[in-house]
Enzyme design. Structure first.
Site, mmCIF file in Angstrom:
data_model
loop_
_atom_site.group_PDB
_atom_site.id
_atom_site.type_symbol
_atom_site.label_atom_id
_atom_site.label_comp_id
_atom_site.label_asym_id
_atom_site.label_seq_id
_atom_site.Cartn_x
_atom_site.Cartn_y
_atom_site.Cartn_z
ATOM 1 N N GLY A 141 0.802 -1.217 0.000
ATOM 2 C CA GLY A 141 0.000 0.000 0.000
ATOM 3 C C GLY A 141 0.835 1.266 0.000
ATOM 4 N N CYS A 142 2.146 1.123 -0.069
ATOM 5 C CA CYS A 142 3.046 2.281 -0.098
ATOM 6 C C CYS A 142 3.590 2.433 -1.517
ATOM 7 C CB CYS A 142 4.206 2.083 0.874
ATOM 8 S SG CYS A 142 3.694 1.916 2.590
ATOM 9 N N ALA A 143 3.699 3.661 -1.971
ATOM 10 C CA ALA A 143 4.228 3.906 -3.307
ATOM 11 C C ALA A 143 5.709 3.559 -3.378
ATOM 12 C CB ALA A 143 4.026 5.373 -3.685
#
Length: 141
Positions: A49-51
């Site tokens: 969920g983190c870029a």
């Protein structure tokens, strides 16, 4: 509910008037945060969920709700690494039973981050908080 270390961080952010100074301070926090051992950068510690690439490796000392929660972490993005350092000030050293009671959104809002992080960074920060809280919940037994 915030720890003294986090309260000190809030005071520092209040002292920094503009967002650029706060942004630079977040980056400095990231530079000062200890790196995560490469052996711990595995799928099990990677935060989805983190870029950017983010790993959080929890450390639980003890058992049940009174166990102490801590973690190591790292990111390939310096601003995100700074956010990890901020989360460490918020959660590191709490009992696992206290971790889930922290209103991370409200505490982080005190730093003025909500209005200045991109939606991708905000989503990543939320994913890190969710991982920390899920780990603490699982550790309470």
């Amino acid at each position: 509910m915030a720890q003294d270390r986090f309260e000190d961080l809030v005071e520092t952010f209040e002292f920094l008037d503009d967002w650029e100074d706060r942004y630079r301070h977040v980056i400095e926090l990231g530079k000062a945060f200890p790196p995560l051992d490469d052996a711990l950068k595995v799928d099990a510690t990677k935060v989805d969920g983190c870029a950017s690439q983010v790993w959080i490796h929890p450390r639980i000392d003890g058992q049940g709700a009174d166990a102490t929660f801590d973690f190591a972490g790292e990111s390939d993005a310096m601003i995100v690494r700074g956010l990890i350092a901020i989360l460490h000030e918020l959660y590191g050293g709490l009992r696992v039973g206290e971790v889930t009671k922290v209103d991370a959104r409200a505490e982080l809002a005190r730093l003025g981050l909500n209005d200045h992080l991109s939606s991708q960074r905000s989503n990543g920060l939320r994913a890190m908080v969710e991982r920390i809280q899920a780990t603490a919940t699982a550790a309470t037994g």
